[in-house]
Scaffold this motif. Structure first.
Motif, PDB file in Angstrom:
ATOM      1  N   TRP A  85       0.817  -1.216   0.000  1.00 52.11           N
ATOM      2  CA  TRP A  85       0.000   0.000   0.000  1.00 52.11           C
ATOM      3  C   TRP A  85       0.855   1.273   0.000  1.00 52.11           C
ATOM      4  O   TRP A  85       0.461   2.292  -0.577  1.00 52.11           O
ATOM      5  N   ARG A  86       2.043   1.195   0.595  1.00 51.40           N
ATOM      6  CA  ARG A  86       2.904   2.381   0.597  1.00 51.40           C
ATOM      7  C   ARG A  86       3.389   2.727  -0.813  1.00 51.40           C
ATOM      8  O   ARG A  86       3.413   3.899  -1.212  1.00 51.40           O
ATOM      9  N   ARG A  87       3.770   1.694  -1.577  1.00 53.25           N
ATOM     10  CA  ARG A  87       4.219   1.938  -2.946  1.00 53.25           C
ATOM     11  C   ARG A  87       3.042   2.333  -3.844  1.00 53.25           C
ATOM     12  O   ARG A  87       3.188   3.172  -4.745  1.00 53.25           O
ATOM     13  N   LEU A  88       1.891   1.723  -3.600  1.00 57.22           N
ATOM     14  CA  LEU A  88       0.707   2.069  -4.376  1.00 57.22           C
ATOM     15  C   LEU A  88       0.302   3.521  -4.130  1.00 57.22           C
ATOM     16  O   LEU A  88      -0.092   4.237  -5.058  1.00 57.22           O
ATOM     17  N   LEU A  89       0.407   3.965  -2.888  1.00 56.69           N
ATOM     18  CA  LEU A  89       0.077   5.349  -2.553  1.00 56.69           C
ATOM     19  C   LEU A  89       1.007   6.319  -3.271  1.00 56.69           C
ATOM     20  O   LEU A  89       0.578   7.377  -3.747  1.00 56.69           O
ATOM     21  N   LYS A  90       2.265   5.952  -3.384  1.00 54.28           N
ATOM     22  CA  LYS A  90       3.249   6.810  -4.040  1.00 54.28           C
ATOM     23  C   LYS A  90       3.067   6.820  -5.556  1.00 54.28           C
ATOM     24  O   LYS A  90       3.117   7.873  -6.197  1.00 54.28           O
ATOM     25  N   ARG A  91       2.836   5.637  -6.146  1.00 54.22           N
ATOM     26  CA  ARG A  91       2.739   5.529  -7.604  1.00 54.22           C
ATOM     27  C   ARG A  91       1.344   5.857  -8.108  1.00 54.22           C
ATOM     28  O   ARG A  91       1.150   6.233  -9.254  1.00 54.22           O
ATOM     29  N   GLU A  92       0.328   5.607  -7.274  1.00 56.11           N
ATOM     30  CA  GLU A  92      -1.078   5.894  -7.559  1.00 56.11           C
ATOM     31  C   GLU A  92      -1.745   4.846  -8.447  1.00 56.11           C
ATOM     32  O   GLU A  92      -2.943   4.943  -8.705  1.00 56.11           O
ATOM     33  N   TYR A  93      -1.029   3.870  -8.918  1.00 51.30           N
ATOM     34  CA  TYR A  93      -1.632   2.788  -9.695  1.00 51.30           C
ATOM     35  C   TYR A  93      -0.707   1.588  -9.686  1.00 51.30           C
ATOM     36  O   TYR A  93       0.507   1.715  -9.495  1.00 51.30           O
ATOM     37  N   ASN A  94      -1.306   0.419  -9.866  1.00 47.38           N
ATOM     38  CA  ASN A  94      -0.546  -0.821  -9.987  1.00 47.38           C
ATOM     39  C   ASN A  94      -0.562  -1.225 -11.449  1.00 47.38           C
ATOM     40  O   ASN A  94      -1.616  -1.562 -12.008  1.00 47.38           O
ATOM     41  N   GLN A  95       0.586  -1.180 -12.099  1.00 49.19           N
ATOM     42  CA  GLN A  95       0.648  -1.459 -13.527  1.00 49.19           C
ATOM     43  C   GLN A  95       0.188  -2.876 -13.855  1.00 49.19           C
ATOM     44  O   GLN A  95      -0.446  -3.108 -14.891  1.00 49.19           O
ATOM     45  N   ALA A  96       0.472  -3.840 -12.986  1.00 51.47           N
ATOM     46  CA  ALA A  96       0.028  -5.214 -13.218  1.00 51.47           C
ATOM     47  C   ALA A  96      -1.491  -5.311 -13.143  1.00 51.47           C
ATOM     48  O   ALA A  96      -2.114  -6.077 -13.883  1.00 51.47           O
ATOM     49  N   ALA A  97      -2.090  -4.524 -12.254  1.00 51.24           N
ATOM     50  CA  ALA A  97      -3.541  -4.525 -12.121  1.00 51.24           C
ATOM     51  C   ALA A  97      -4.216  -3.952 -13.364  1.00 51.24           C
ATOM     52  O   ALA A  97      -5.270  -4.442 -13.794  1.00 51.24           O
ATOM     53  N   LEU A  98      -3.624  -2.926 -13.967  1.00 52.63           N
ATOM     54  CA  LEU A  98      -4.183  -2.363 -15.192  1.00 52.63           C
ATOM     55  C   LEU A  98      -4.190  -3.402 -16.312  1.00 52.63           C
ATOM     56  O   LEU A  98      -5.155  -3.508 -17.078  1.00 52.63           O
ATOM     57  N   LEU A  99      -3.122  -4.187 -16.393  1.00 50.65           N
ATOM     58  CA  LEU A  99      -3.033  -5.225 -17.418  1.00 50.65           C
ATOM     59  C   LEU A  99      -4.043  -6.339 -17.153  1.00 50.65           C
ATOM     60  O   LEU A  99      -4.741  -6.787 -18.072  1.00 50.65           O
ATOM     61  N   ALA A 100      -4.130  -6.779 -15.918  1.00 51.26           N
ATOM     62  CA  ALA A 100      -5.060  -7.855 -15.559  1.00 51.26           C
ATOM     63  C   ALA A 100      -6.510  -7.424 -15.772  1.00 51.26           C
ATOM     64  O   ALA A 100      -7.339  -8.202 -16.250  1.00 51.26           O
ATOM     65  N   GLN A 101      -6.808  -6.197 -15.413  1.00 48.95           N
ATOM     66  CA  GLN A 101      -8.163  -5.685 -15.588  1.00 48.95           C
ATOM     67  C   GLN A 101      -8.549  -5.636 -17.070  1.00 48.95           C
ATOM     68  O   GLN A 101      -9.660  -6.027 -17.449  1.00 48.95           O
ATOM     69  N   GLY A 102      -7.625  -5.179 -17.902  1.00 52.40           N
ATOM     70  CA  GLY A 102      -7.903  -5.114 -19.333  1.00 52.40           C
ATOM     71  C   GLY A 102      -8.132  -6.486 -19.941  1.00 52.40           C
ATOM     72  O   GLY A 102      -9.049  -6.684 -20.754  1.00 52.40           O
ATOM     73  N   LEU A 103      -7.334  -7.461 -19.531  1.00 48.05           N
ATOM     74  CA  LEU A 103      -7.495  -8.822 -20.040  1.00 48.05           C
ATOM     75  C   LEU A 103      -8.795  -9.453 -19.551  1.00 48.05           C
ATOM     76  O   LEU A 103      -9.465 -10.173 -20.294  1.00 48.05           O
TER      77      LEU A 103
END
Length: 239
Positions: A125-143
């Protein structure tokens, strides 16, 4: 060309030069990418330099079977693809996700089709808060949307903050992520007996993926396949 393209012409996802089509690459950047296809190891997807018999395993998989069932990747992770992926991962270039999803759908069609659930490798959650998105999640969601598969982005948790793996040795990577993931007990019924497809952006040493697969197997899934956007190709990789 529509009016919007005239005002804001589409640009290459890697170098930023103008292109004819949106969500694409210029011919110069395209030619530098190395897509992974056949022949490759049946289990881990490691590319072979010469044609081999279909279904053969690489030397590493012959010696020690991977924790997952099968792994496929779209690109070799090299200087050309690194520039593209770093823009996506750290440069807020989330508009590249549809392009990458299209590539991953082609490279991993069989794995996606036979899977029941799609899971992204989670961020703390700390890295997610800093980056604001999870790149792997964007890919999984699209698929998941394209193939109408169940998408569970919050099932697999990263319970411990781990430093970046980037500059670590293989042994340090293994130690860094050991015990870093878990699935809450009350959520295990969502994946018990299901075929899981684990999604990530880059497969490097295998340390993170193997740790995630260990947790998923403990939750009694039917099996785990892995699909990544890119992978490092080198003899010493742990598969």
């Amino acid at each position: 060309m529509n009016f919007l393209d005239f005002i804001l012409p589409p640009r290459c996802g890697s170098c930023g030069t103008e292109t004819l089509q949106p969500l694409g690459l210029c011919s110069f950047c395209w030619e530098k990418l190395h897509f992974i296809g056949e022949p490759q190891c049946e289990r881990c997807g490691y590319p072979f330099e010469i044609a081999e018999i279909s279904g053969i395993l690489c030397g590493a998989c012959m010696q020690k079977l991977a924790s997952y069932d099968r792994l496929r990747a779209v690109l070799r992770y090299d200087d050309a693809s690194k520039l593209l992926l770093m823009r996506f991962k750290h440069g807020d270039a989330t508009h590249l996700a549809p392009l990458f999803v299209r590539w991953m759908a082609q490279a991993g069609q069989t794995l996606i089709t036979e899977s029941d659930v799609l899971l992204p490798v989670p961020l703390h959650w700390r890295r997610l808060l800093k980056r604001e998105y999870n790149q792997a999640a964007l890919l999984a969601q699209g698929l998941s949307r394209q193939y109408h598969k169940v998408y569970l982005p919050h099932l697999l948790k990263r319970k411990r903050y781990t430093p970046s793996q980037g500059t670590k040795t293989v042994l340090q990577r293994l130690e860094n992520v050991a015990g870093a993931f878990h699935i809450p007990s009350f959520k295990r019924n969502f994946i018990e007996g299901k075929k899981v497809l684990l999604i990530d952006d880059v497969y490097t040493s295998g340390a993170t993926i193997n740790e995630c697969v260990k947790v998923l197997n403990h939750a009694r899934v039917k099996g785990v396949n892995v699909l990544t956007l890119a992978r490092v190709v080198r003899p010493e990789i742990i598969r």
